[in-house]
Design a protein around this motif. Structure first.
Motif, PDB file in Angstrom:
ATOM      1  N   THR A  84       0.837  -1.198   0.000  1.00 52.54           N
ATOM      2  CA  THR A  84       0.000   0.000   0.000  1.00 52.54           C
ATOM      3  C   THR A  84       0.871   1.246   0.000  1.00 52.54           C
ATOM      4  OG1 THR A  84      -1.813   1.147   1.111  1.00 52.54           O
ATOM      5  CG2 THR A  84      -0.216   0.072   2.531  1.00 52.54           C
ATOM      6  N   LYS A  85       0.279   2.328  -0.423  1.00 52.33           N
ATOM      7  CA  LYS A  85       0.978   3.610  -0.342  1.00 52.33           C
ATOM      8  C   LYS A  85       0.556   4.288   0.960  1.00 52.33           C
ATOM      9  CE  LYS A  85       1.488   3.986  -5.246  1.00 52.33           C
ATOM     10  NZ  LYS A  85       0.800   4.295  -6.492  1.00 52.33           N
ATOM     11  N   ASN A  86       1.432   5.064   1.542  1.00 43.69           N
ATOM     12  CA  ASN A  86       1.173   5.783   2.782  1.00 43.69           C
ATOM     13  C   ASN A  86       0.543   4.915   3.866  1.00 43.69           C
ATOM     14  OD1 ASN A  86       0.922   7.668   4.746  1.00 43.69           O
ATOM     15  ND2 ASN A  86       0.128   9.262   3.390  1.00 43.69           N
ATOM     16  N   LEU A  87       1.356   4.040   4.425  1.00 42.33           N
ATOM     17  CA  LEU A  87       0.906   3.044   5.402  1.00 42.33           C
ATOM     18  C   LEU A  87       0.295   3.674   6.653  1.00 42.33           C
ATOM     19  CD1 LEU A  87       0.622   0.149   6.329  1.00 42.33           C
ATOM     20  CD2 LEU A  87       3.051   0.129   6.915  1.00 42.33           C
ATOM     21  N   GLU A  88       0.926   4.709   7.171  1.00 41.20           N
ATOM     22  CA  GLU A  88       0.403   5.361   8.400  1.00 41.20           C
ATOM     23  C   GLU A  88      -1.046   5.824   8.190  1.00 41.20           C
ATOM     24  OE1 GLU A  88       2.560   6.301  11.498  1.00 41.20           O
ATOM     25  OE2 GLU A  88       0.484   6.178  12.133  1.00 41.20           O
ATOM     26  N   GLU A  89      -1.269   6.452   7.073  1.00 37.66           N
ATOM     27  CA  GLU A  89      -2.603   6.949   6.742  1.00 37.66           C
ATOM     28  C   GLU A  89      -3.587   5.784   6.510  1.00 37.66           C
ATOM     29  OE1 GLU A  89      -2.487  10.234   3.802  1.00 37.66           O
ATOM     30  OE2 GLU A  89      -4.168   9.166   2.884  1.00 37.66           O
ATOM     31  N   ALA A  90      -3.112   4.730   5.872  1.00 35.37           N
ATOM     32  CA  ALA A  90      -3.951   3.546   5.626  1.00 35.37           C
ATOM     33  C   ALA A  90      -4.397   2.925   6.948  1.00 35.37           C
ATOM     34  CB  ALA A  90      -3.188   2.525   4.782  1.00 35.37           C
ATOM     35  N   LEU A  91      -3.485   2.895   7.929  1.00 37.19           N
ATOM     36  CA  LEU A  91      -3.821   2.313   9.241  1.00 37.19           C
ATOM     37  C   LEU A  91      -4.913   3.119   9.945  1.00 37.19           C
ATOM     38  CD1 LEU A  91      -0.268   1.334  10.573  1.00 37.19           C
ATOM     39  CD2 LEU A  91      -2.061  -0.228   9.792  1.00 37.19           C
ATOM     40  N   ARG A  92      -4.829   4.454   9.856  1.00 36.53           N
ATOM     41  CA  ARG A  92      -5.854   5.314  10.477  1.00 36.53           C
ATOM     42  C   ARG A  92      -7.213   5.049   9.835  1.00 36.53           C
ATOM     43  NH1 ARG A  92      -1.949   5.735  12.958  1.00 36.53           N
ATOM     44  NH2 ARG A  92      -3.144   4.070  13.902  1.00 36.53           N
ATOM     45  N   GLU A  93      -7.181   4.908   8.514  1.00 33.25           N
ATOM     46  CA  GLU A  93      -8.406   4.684   7.741  1.00 33.25           C
ATOM     47  C   GLU A  93      -9.039   3.331   8.112  1.00 33.25           C
ATOM     48  OE1 GLU A  93      -9.017   4.416   3.082  1.00 33.25           O
ATOM     49  OE2 GLU A  93      -7.635   6.041   3.599  1.00 33.25           O
ATOM     50  N   ILE A  94      -8.207   2.318   8.218  1.00 35.40           N
ATOM     51  CA  ILE A  94      -8.678   0.960   8.539  1.00 35.40           C
ATOM     52  C   ILE A  94      -9.233   0.918   9.957  1.00 35.40           C
ATOM     53  CG2 ILE A  94      -7.841  -1.387   8.995  1.00 35.40           C
ATOM     54  CD1 ILE A  94      -5.910  -0.893   6.557  1.00 35.40           C
ATOM     55  N   GLU A  95      -8.508   1.568  10.885  1.00 38.41           N
ATOM     56  CA  GLU A  95      -8.922   1.602  12.293  1.00 38.41           C
ATOM     57  C   GLU A  95     -10.264   2.309  12.436  1.00 38.41           C
ATOM     58  OE1 GLU A  95      -6.276   3.724  14.960  1.00 38.41           O
ATOM     59  OE2 GLU A  95      -6.451   2.086  16.415  1.00 38.41           O
ATOM     60  N   ALA A  96     -10.430   3.375  11.671  1.00 37.49           N
ATOM     61  CA  ALA A  96     -11.684   4.145  11.713  1.00 37.49           C
ATOM     62  C   ALA A  96     -12.870   3.308  11.225  1.00 37.49           C
ATOM     63  CB  ALA A  96     -11.541   5.411  10.872  1.00 37.49           C
ATOM     64  N   LYS A  97     -12.585   2.266  10.461  1.00 35.98           N
ATOM     65  CA  LYS A  97     -13.645   1.377   9.982  1.00 35.98           C
ATOM     66  C   LYS A  97     -13.897   0.215  10.936  1.00 35.98           C
ATOM     67  CE  LYS A  97     -13.311   2.729   5.176  1.00 35.98           C
ATOM     68  NZ  LYS A  97     -12.632   2.537   3.903  1.00 35.98           N
ATOM     69  N   GLY A  98     -13.277   0.288  12.122  1.00 37.58           N
ATOM     70  CA  GLY A  98     -13.564  -0.687  13.171  1.00 37.58           C
ATOM     71  C   GLY A  98     -12.747  -1.963  13.107  1.00 37.58           C
ATOM     72  N   ILE A  99     -11.673  -1.957  12.316  1.00 38.65           N
ATOM     73  CA  ILE A  99     -10.815  -3.133  12.210  1.00 38.65           C
ATOM     74  C   ILE A  99      -9.754  -3.082  13.312  1.00 38.65           C
ATOM     75  CG2 ILE A  99      -9.161  -4.340  10.699  1.00 38.65           C
ATOM     76  CD1 ILE A  99     -12.093  -4.418   9.666  1.00 38.65           C
ATOM     77  N   ARG A 100      -9.539  -4.228  13.961  1.00 43.37           N
ATOM     78  CA  ARG A 100      -8.541  -4.304  15.022  1.00 43.37           C
ATOM     79  C   ARG A 100      -7.136  -4.381  14.434  1.00 43.37           C
ATOM     80  NH1 ARG A 100      -9.526  -9.136  19.035  1.00 43.37           N
ATOM     81  NH2 ARG A 100      -7.394  -9.036  19.825  1.00 43.37           N
ATOM     82  N   LEU A 101      -6.258  -3.519  14.904  1.00 42.87           N
ATOM     83  CA  LEU A 101      -4.882  -3.509  14.431  1.00 42.87           C
ATOM     84  C   LEU A 101      -3.989  -4.231  15.429  1.00 42.87           C
ATOM     85  CD1 LEU A 101      -4.525   0.281  13.452  1.00 42.87           C
ATOM     86  CD2 LEU A 101      -5.333  -1.604  12.017  1.00 42.87           C
ATOM     87  N   ILE A 102      -3.018  -4.984  14.930  1.00 42.49           N
ATOM     88  CA  ILE A 102      -1.977  -5.526  15.820  1.00 42.49           C
ATOM     89  C   ILE A 102      -0.916  -4.449  16.002  1.00 42.49           C
ATOM     90  CG2 ILE A 102      -0.134  -7.243  16.039  1.00 42.49           C
ATOM     91  CD1 ILE A 102      -2.007  -9.224  14.609  1.00 42.49           C
ATOM     92  N   ASP A 103      -0.554  -3.792  14.919  1.00 44.66           N
ATOM     93  CA  ASP A 103       0.409  -2.687  14.968  1.00 44.66           C
ATOM     94  C   ASP A 103      -0.306  -1.380  14.694  1.00 44.66           C
ATOM     95  OD1 ASP A 103       2.861  -4.340  15.201  1.00 44.66           O
ATOM     96  OD2 ASP A 103       2.252  -5.037  13.223  1.00 44.66           O
ATOM     97  N   LYS A 104      -0.294  -0.506  15.699  1.00 44.55           N
ATOM     98  CA  LYS A 104      -0.954   0.797  15.547  1.00 44.55           C
ATOM     99  C   LYS A 104      -0.166   1.713  14.613  1.00 44.55           C
ATOM    100  CE  LYS A 104      -4.218   0.582  18.945  1.00 44.55           C
ATOM    101  NZ  LYS A 104      -5.638   0.888  18.726  1.00 44.55           N
ATOM    102  N   HIS A 105       1.147   1.447  14.533  1.00 42.50           N
ATOM    103  CA  HIS A 105       2.019   2.268  13.687  1.00 42.50           C
ATOM    104  C   HIS A 105       2.944   1.342  12.897  1.00 42.50           C
ATOM    105  CE1 HIS A 105       0.679   5.904  15.690  1.00 42.50           C
ATOM    106  NE2 HIS A 105       0.800   5.261  16.831  1.00 42.50           N
ATOM    107  N   PRO A 106       3.396   1.802  11.734  1.00 41.33           N
ATOM    108  CA  PRO A 106       4.324   0.992  10.938  1.00 41.33           C
ATOM    109  C   PRO A 106       5.611   0.702  11.720  1.00 41.33           C
ATOM    110  CG  PRO A 106       3.525   2.878   9.675  1.00 41.33           C
ATOM    111  CD  PRO A 106       3.072   3.077  11.081  1.00 41.33           C
ATOM    112  N   ARG A 107       6.164  -0.478  11.473  1.00 46.36           N
ATOM    113  CA  ARG A 107       7.461  -0.814  12.066  1.00 46.36           C
ATOM    114  C   ARG A 107       8.336  -1.459  10.990  1.00 46.36           C
ATOM    115  NH1 ARG A 107       7.113  -6.466  13.537  1.00 46.36           N
ATOM    116  NH2 ARG A 107       4.954  -7.162  13.597  1.00 46.36           N
ATOM    117  N   PRO A 108       9.651  -1.506  11.220  1.00 49.16           N
ATOM    118  CA  PRO A 108      10.535  -2.056  10.189  1.00 49.16           C
ATOM    119  C   PRO A 108      10.373  -3.559  10.049  1.00 49.16           C
ATOM    120  CG  PRO A 108      11.808  -1.067  12.009  1.00 49.16           C
ATOM    121  CD  PRO A 108      10.380  -0.996  12.394  1.00 49.16           C
TER     122      PRO A 108
END
Ligand code: ZN
Length: 135
Positions: A84-108
């Motif tokens: 995906t492009k712009n992972l940080e932004e994608a994570l915010r978008e996914i989280e806002a749709k109620g999906i549970r994240l394992i990683d709240k922020h990108p990591r190496p």
């Protein structure tokens, strides 16, 4: 969010070395990189098919999540990774749709990618990884 392709499919194996005859000898793929990701206690081996890779994951310790996965479910497909492009932004978008994240922020992750995992319970039972090539 813009997913561009399947970046890789992660496959849990007890031993990369034991699987090489299948991937190289039978399928005729070439392992082009073997890399250990210390903080995930995993050794990875990569094969490229077009834009997509196969990532073999071998545990480097008993407490590795891959070791636990194999113990519970046996060897086999562990996760699917979307580029995906712009992972940080994608994570915010996914989280806002109620999906549970394992990683709240990108990591190496391996191969110099930034990565983040989504929880399989929110993704139809599939451990899902998103990756971004750093600019
Ligand atoms: Zn992966």
């Amino acid at each position: 969010m813009e997913i561009t392709h399947i970046e890789h499919i992660g496959i849990a194996v007890r031993s990369i070395e034991e699987q090489l005859p299948y991937y190289e000898g039978v399928l005729g793929l070439k392992c082009y990189n073997i890399e250990t990701v210390e903080d995930q206690k995993v050794k990875t081996a990569f094969f490229k098919i077009g834009q997509t890779k196969i990532e073999l994951l071998e545990p480097t310790g008993e407490d590795s999540t891959i070791a636990k996965f194999i113990e519970k479910r046996g060897e086999g497909i562990h996760h699917i990774a979307f580029a995906t492009k712009n992972l940080e932004e994608a994570l915010r978008e996914i989280e806002a749709k109620g999906i549970r994240l394992i990683d709240k922020h990108p990591r190496p992750g391996a191969e110099g990618l930034n990565i983040a995992f989504l929880h399989p319970k929110s993704a139809g039972g599939v451990l899902t990884e998103l990756c971004e090539h750093p600019e």
